[in-house]
Design a protein around this motif. Structure first.
Motif, PDB file in Angstrom:
ATOM      1  N   GLU A  36       0.779  -1.163   0.062  1.00 39.66           N
ATOM      2  CA  GLU A  36       0.041  -0.157   0.031  1.00 39.66           C
ATOM      3  C   GLU A  36       0.948   1.178   0.046  1.00 39.66           C
ATOM      4  N   PHE A  38       0.258   5.197   1.269  1.00 37.28           N
ATOM      5  CA  PHE A  38      -0.784   5.979   1.975  1.00 37.28           C
ATOM      6  C   PHE A  38      -0.736   7.438   1.123  1.00 37.28           C
ATOM      7  N   ALA A  41      -2.721   6.836  -2.089  1.00 39.83           N
ATOM      8  CA  ALA A  41      -4.024   6.741  -1.847  1.00 39.83           C
ATOM      9  C   ALA A  41      -4.785   7.873  -1.695  1.00 39.83           C
ATOM     10  N   LYS A  69      -3.994  -4.891  -0.635  1.00 40.51           N
ATOM     11  CA  LYS A  69      -3.757  -4.048   0.270  1.00 40.51           C
ATOM     12  C   LYS A  69      -4.375  -2.462  -0.030  1.00 40.51           C
ATOM     13  N   GLN A  70      -3.964  -2.049  -1.249  1.00 47.63           N
ATOM     14  CA  GLN A  70      -3.940  -0.568  -1.669  1.00 47.63           C
ATOM     15  C   GLN A  70      -5.545  -0.421  -2.008  1.00 47.63           C
ATOM     16  N   SER A  72      -8.020  -1.703  -0.428  1.00 49.85           N
ATOM     17  CA  SER A  72      -8.616  -1.851   0.987  1.00 49.85           C
ATOM     18  C   SER A  72      -8.295  -0.435   1.457  1.00 49.85           C
ATOM     19  N   LEU A  73      -7.259   0.061   1.470  1.00 42.88           N
ATOM     20  CA  LEU A  73      -6.942   1.489   1.886  1.00 42.88           C
ATOM     21  C   LEU A  73      -7.851   2.490   1.238  1.00 42.88           C
ATOM     22  N   TYR A  76     -11.490   2.356   2.053  1.00 44.42           N
ATOM     23  CA  TYR A  76     -11.635   2.697   3.419  1.00 44.42           C
ATOM     24  C   TYR A  76     -11.510   4.359   3.478  1.00 44.42           C
TER      25      TYR A  76
END
Length: 132
Positions: A36, A38, A41, A69-70, A72-73, A76
């Motif tokens: 991921e 951040f 994102a 994982k990216q 999901s981030l 979110y």
């Protein structure tokens, strides 16, 4: 007509492709071995807000990334701003679908910033994953 192929309901910028680089770096999840980023994102989140402000519906926007994982981030972050109906998919999950706007989140940073990562085995070098 296929979804997203009807009459345009939004005025989009004339530029059809834009490539941007961010100063963030990826982190690897020790349990899933997924990555991921951040900073990237958050930038994706801002781009989606901009597209929505131009009148594009959330369901016409897709974020594509090779890492779960990216996904999901980003999901979110979008839930927090009430935009959870934006499509956030992995490269495997998008095949056969069409969208008016596509944002590709590569997650991985450039070679100079991450000398310890095997960039030769990344998704960008795999034609099956990169050619969507």
């Amino acid at each position: 007509a296929s979804p997203g192929c009807g009459e345009p309901n939004a005025v989009l910028p004339k530029r059809t492709a834009r490539f941007l680089r961010y100063s963030g770096s990826e982190t690897k999840d020790k349990l899933s071995f997924s990555y991921e980023n951040f900073v990237e994102a958050r930038e994706v989140e801002q781009r989606i807000i901009k597209l929505a402000s131009l009148g594009l519906s959330h369901s016409d926007i897709c974020v594509l990334t090779p890492y779960t994982k990216q996904c999901s981030l980003i999901r979110y972050l979008l839930r927090k701003i009430k935009m959870s109906d934006v499509n956030v998919l992995t490269t495997q999950g998008v095949q056969g679908r069409e969208f008016r706007a596509l944002i590709v989140s590569t997650v991985r940073t450039c070679r100079e910033e991450t000398p310890d990562i095997d960039h030769e085995s990344s998704f960008i070098n795999d034609p099956k994953l990169f050619n969507m």
